[in-house]
Design a protein around this motif. Structure first.
Motif, PDB file in Angstrom:
ATOM      1  N   ALA A 341      -5.976  34.677   9.844  1.00 22.53           N
ATOM      2  CA  ALA A 341      -6.869  35.082  10.932  1.00 22.53           C
ATOM      3  C   ALA A 341      -6.125  35.466  12.200  1.00 22.53           C
ATOM      4  CB  ALA A 341      -7.856  33.948  11.242  1.00 22.53           C
ATOM      5  N   GLY A 342      -4.806  35.433  12.192  1.00 22.73           N
ATOM      6  CA  GLY A 342      -4.052  35.779  13.387  1.00 22.73           C
ATOM      7  C   GLY A 342      -4.200  34.767  14.506  1.00 22.73           C
ATOM      8  N   ALA A 343      -4.580  33.535  14.160  1.00 23.17           N
ATOM      9  CA  ALA A 343      -4.778  32.500  15.164  1.00 23.17           C
ATOM     10  C   ALA A 343      -3.451  32.064  15.764  1.00 23.17           C
ATOM     11  CB  ALA A 343      -5.486  31.296  14.544  1.00 23.17           C
ATOM     12  N   ALA A 344      -3.519  31.484  16.943  1.00 22.26           N
ATOM     13  CA  ALA A 344      -2.338  30.910  17.585  1.00 22.26           C
ATOM     14  C   ALA A 344      -2.260  29.444  17.189  1.00 22.26           C
ATOM     15  CB  ALA A 344      -2.448  31.040  19.094  1.00 22.26           C
ATOM     16  N   PRO A 345      -1.209  29.019  16.515  1.00 24.13           N
ATOM     17  CA  PRO A 345      -1.137  27.621  16.081  1.00 24.13           C
ATOM     18  C   PRO A 345      -1.163  26.647  17.256  1.00 24.13           C
ATOM     19  CG  PRO A 345       0.502  28.958  14.937  1.00 24.13           C
ATOM     20  CD  PRO A 345      -0.065  29.810  16.043  1.00 24.13           C
ATOM     21  N   LEU A 346      -1.811  25.507  17.043  1.00 29.63           N
ATOM     22  CA  LEU A 346      -1.741  24.431  18.028  1.00 29.63           C
ATOM     23  C   LEU A 346      -0.286  24.028  18.206  1.00 29.63           C
ATOM     24  CD1 LEU A 346      -4.551  21.981  16.751  1.00 29.63           C
ATOM     25  CD2 LEU A 346      -4.799  23.913  18.317  1.00 29.63           C
ATOM     26  N   SER A 347       0.095  23.671  19.416  1.00 35.40           N
ATOM     27  CA  SER A 347       1.447  23.175  19.644  1.00 35.40           C
ATOM     28  C   SER A 347       1.644  21.861  18.891  1.00 35.40           C
ATOM     29  CB  SER A 347       1.678  22.940  21.132  1.00 35.40           C
ATOM     30  OG  SER A 347       0.850  21.880  21.603  1.00 35.40           O
ATOM     31  N   GLU A 348       2.890  21.479  18.671  1.00 33.83           N
ATOM     32  CA  GLU A 348       3.161  20.221  17.987  1.00 33.83           C
ATOM     33  C   GLU A 348       2.553  19.042  18.751  1.00 33.83           C
ATOM     34  OE1 GLU A 348       7.291  19.710  17.191  1.00 33.83           O
ATOM     35  OE2 GLU A 348       7.429  21.466  15.871  1.00 33.83           O
ATOM     36  N   ASP A 349       2.606  19.109  20.076  1.00 38.36           N
ATOM     37  CA  ASP A 349       2.048  18.041  20.885  1.00 38.36           C
ATOM     38  C   ASP A 349       0.541  17.933  20.690  1.00 38.36           C
ATOM     39  OD1 ASP A 349       2.156  16.042  23.108  1.00 38.36           O
ATOM     40  OD2 ASP A 349       0.989  17.561  24.146  1.00 38.36           O
ATOM     41  N   LEU A 350      -0.150  19.077  20.669  1.00 37.89           N
ATOM     42  CA  LEU A 350      -1.602  19.052  20.494  1.00 37.89           C
ATOM     43  C   LEU A 350      -1.971  18.645  19.069  1.00 37.89           C
ATOM     44  CD1 LEU A 350      -4.210  19.421  21.973  1.00 37.89           C
ATOM     45  CD2 LEU A 350      -4.088  21.893  21.535  1.00 37.89           C
ATOM     46  N   GLN A 351      -1.191  19.096  18.086  1.00 35.36           N
ATOM     47  CA  GLN A 351      -1.409  18.641  16.710  1.00 35.36           C
ATOM     48  C   GLN A 351      -1.329  17.125  16.624  1.00 35.36           C
ATOM     49  OE1 GLN A 351       1.024  20.528  13.660  1.00 35.36           O
ATOM     50  NE2 GLN A 351       0.957  22.472  14.752  1.00 35.36           N
ATOM     51  N   ALA A 352      -0.332  16.548  17.293  1.00 37.84           N
ATOM     52  CA  ALA A 352      -0.144  15.095  17.254  1.00 37.84           C
ATOM     53  C   ALA A 352      -1.312  14.370  17.913  1.00 37.84           C
ATOM     54  CB  ALA A 352       1.173  14.721  17.929  1.00 37.84           C
ATOM     55  N   LYS A 353      -1.826  14.926  19.014  1.00 34.75           N
ATOM     56  CA  LYS A 353      -2.960  14.302  19.692  1.00 34.75           C
ATOM     57  C   LYS A 353      -4.205  14.320  18.813  1.00 34.75           C
ATOM     58  CE  LYS A 353      -1.437  15.258  24.432  1.00 34.75           C
ATOM     59  NZ  LYS A 353      -1.656  16.057  25.659  1.00 34.75           N
ATOM     60  N   VAL A 354      -4.442  15.444  18.152  1.00 34.08           N
ATOM     61  CA  VAL A 354      -5.601  15.537  17.247  1.00 34.08           C
ATOM     62  C   VAL A 354      -5.454  14.551  16.091  1.00 34.08           C
ATOM     63  CG1 VAL A 354      -6.896  17.040  15.695  1.00 34.08           C
ATOM     64  CG2 VAL A 354      -6.093  17.942  17.885  1.00 34.08           C
ATOM     65  N   ALA A 355      -4.255  14.497  15.521  1.00 35.05           N
ATOM     66  CA  ALA A 355      -4.015  13.585  14.393  1.00 35.05           C
ATOM     67  C   ALA A 355      -4.234  12.132  14.807  1.00 35.05           C
ATOM     68  CB  ALA A 355      -2.591  13.773  13.864  1.00 35.05           C
ATOM     69  N   ALA A 356      -3.815  11.781  16.020  1.00 30.98           N
ATOM     70  CA  ALA A 356      -3.982  10.403  16.496  1.00 30.98           C
ATOM     71  C   ALA A 356      -5.461  10.036  16.631  1.00 30.98           C
ATOM     72  CB  ALA A 356      -3.260  10.216  17.823  1.00 30.98           C
ATOM     73  N   VAL A 357      -6.264  10.982  17.128  1.00 33.99           N
ATOM     74  CA  VAL A 357      -7.697  10.704  17.236  1.00 33.99           C
ATOM     75  C   VAL A 357      -8.322  10.584  15.856  1.00 33.99           C
ATOM     76  CG1 VAL A 357      -9.910  11.592  18.044  1.00 33.99           C
ATOM     77  CG2 VAL A 357      -7.882  11.824  19.489  1.00 33.99           C
ATOM     78  N   LEU A 358      -7.945  11.457  14.945  1.00 29.77           N
ATOM     79  CA  LEU A 358      -8.523  11.405  13.604  1.00 29.77           C
ATOM     80  C   LEU A 358      -8.195  10.125  12.863  1.00 29.77           C
ATOM     81  CD1 LEU A 358      -8.021  15.133  12.597  1.00 29.77           C
ATOM     82  CD2 LEU A 358     -10.218  13.927  12.705  1.00 29.77           C
ATOM     83  N   GLU A 359      -7.066   9.528  13.189  1.00 28.20           N
ATOM     84  CA  GLU A 359      -6.718   8.255  12.574  1.00 28.20           C
ATOM     85  C   GLU A 359      -7.747   7.168  12.895  1.00 28.20           C
ATOM     86  OE1 GLU A 359      -4.385   6.995  10.436  1.00 28.20           O
ATOM     87  OE2 GLU A 359      -4.127   9.118  10.008  1.00 28.20           O
ATOM     88  N   THR A 360      -8.461   7.334  14.005  1.00 24.42           N
ATOM     89  CA  THR A 360      -9.450   6.326  14.415  1.00 24.42           C
ATOM     90  C   THR A 360     -10.837   6.614  13.841  1.00 24.42           C
ATOM     91  OG1 THR A 360     -10.154   7.474  16.441  1.00 24.42           O
ATOM     92  CG2 THR A 360      -8.185   6.093  16.580  1.00 24.42           C
ATOM     93  N   VAL A 361     -11.021   7.775  13.258  1.00 19.41           N
ATOM     94  CA  VAL A 361     -12.323   8.138  12.701  1.00 19.41           C
ATOM     95  C   VAL A 361     -12.609   7.311  11.465  1.00 19.41           C
ATOM     96  CG1 VAL A 361     -13.552   9.987  11.515  1.00 19.41           C
ATOM     97  CG2 VAL A 361     -12.366  10.450  13.647  1.00 19.41           C
ATOM     98  N   LYS A 362     -13.839   6.864  11.337  1.00 20.88           N
ATOM     99  CA  LYS A 362     -14.221   6.100  10.142  1.00 20.88           C
ATOM    100  C   LYS A 362     -15.665   6.347   9.779  1.00 20.88           C
ATOM    101  CE  LYS A 362     -14.752   2.038  13.133  1.00 20.88           C
ATOM    102  NZ  LYS A 362     -14.315   0.655  13.408  1.00 20.88           N
TER     103      LYS A 362
END
Length: 362
Positions: A341-362
């Motif tokens: 889709a020609g998207a701009a990838p999330l930065s590594e820092d933003l990827q890490a922040k999203v992953a950290a929040v998802l770890e708390t999802v249940k």
């Protein structure tokens, strides 16, 4: 995060969900291949049409790796997607607008009692100003002129304001047809936010999902805008850049230069923008900096979110959402969106922040 129970509510005929991908199992490559996935179930989601191409690619890859999972995504628009999710008709929403204060103050039928939903960035893309003007291949526009075109203050292509920005072009006297989204759209909100910040004396309406002026021509969804611009005469519109195709794309003025969109220039704006203040720590809504004068930035950009519950009433459904959205926001998922889709990838820092929040999802 409170991830509410995507009650896999049989999304009724009202949601014509598009299940976009095959469930083919990849051919065996030997004993060193990863263990077969044990995930199973169905996810139903709806929302931003800007995410459409990326969702097709994400769904295909995820279903291939997890053959027991079926994912349906209806690109019905950001506003419709949020409404469906809030009402409990889908497991997560895709939206180019983060949840507003009124939405956050309400309840989420998809979430466990006394829990809320959060905004997670998963897709960054430039918004392209697309045009179809006979004899014109290149077009420069500053924010004031762009605002006047879509507000209806400039009505022909040879208007002096446009001519002054395009000295080398032969502009016809053709009437301008400015095409906007007729549905509630996060793309519209981002487009309006850019014009309201950069050309506030012209675009006086505050950004919102509905197009604010009774001007131009409305079209449903990203595909509707692209079709209207493609099939019209003297047309201009705005759409996720992945859908620009062979249409002309205007350069916008940033500082003293006219800038064409790139994924890298869009990502640079996002990386330099703060989170929205006053929200929960696990909500990653971004307040985009549209006022940059750095010509390596492209400020007409959207961030599209996956809106998920902090806690789902159905733990199994929550696990499915967690796994799929984690893939979307991962390095592999972002590379897939960039390629398809020609998207701009999330930065590594933003990827890490999203992953950290998802770890708390249940």
């Amino acid at each position: 995060m409170r991830i509410g129970r995507p009650a896999v509510i049989a999304i009724a005929a009202a949601l014509v969900l598009s299940s976009c991908a095959s469930n083919e199992t990849p051919a065996s490559t030997g004993s060193d291949e990863p263990a077969e996935s044990t995930l199973s179930g169905t996810l139903n989601a709806a929302g931003a049409s800007s995410q459409g191409s990326a969702q097709e690619a994400w769904i295909s890859a995820f279903q291939t790796a997890n053959t027991g999972v079926t994912i349906n995504y209806d690109p019905s628009g950001s506003g419709a997607g949020r409404e469906t999710f809030i009402a409990g008709g889908s497991d997560f929403a895709g939206s180019d607008s983060y949840l507003n204060d009124d939405e956050l103050a309400g309840t989420f039928a998809s979430c466990a009692p006394d829990t809320l939903a959060v905004d997670l960035p998963v897709y960054i893309s430039p918004i392209a100003v697309i045009f179809n003007i006979d004899g014109v291949d290149e077009l420069n526009l500053d924010a004031d002129t762009l605002a006047k075109i879509f507000k209806g203050d400039i009505t022909t292509w040879n208007d002096p304001a446009i001519a002054a920005l395009n000295a080398d072009a032969t502009l016809p006297a053709t009437a301008i047809t400015a095409v906007h989204r007729s549905d509630d759209s996060g793309t519209t909100k981002n487009f309006s936010d850019y014009l309201n910040q950069v050309a506030p004396t012209v675009w006086t309406e505050k950004p919102a999902d509905p197009f604010p002026y009774q001007t131009g021509e409305g079209a449903q969804g990203t595909s509707g805008v692209v079709d209207a611009v493609t099939n019209g005469v003297g047309t201009i519109g705005y759409a996720d850049a992945s859908r620009a195709g062979d249409l002309g794309v205007a350069k916008i003025k940033v500082g003293d230069e006219f800038v064409e969109y790139t994924a890298e220039a869009a990502a640079a704006v996002v990386d330099g923008s703060p989170l929205v203040e006053g929200r929960a720590d696990n909500d990653l809504a971004i307040k985009l900096d549209r006022l940059t004068d750095d010509a390596t930035h492209y400020p007409l950009v959207l961030v599209s979110y996956a809106i998920v519950c902090e806690e789902y009433a159905d733990a199994a459904q929550g696990e499915l959402v967690k796994e799929y959205v984690s893939y979307m926001a991962s390095a592999d998922g972002q590379a897939e969106a960039a390629a398809s889709a020609g998207a701009a990838p999330l930065s590594e820092d933003l990827q890490a922040k999203v992953a950290a929040v998802l770890e708390t999802v249940k």
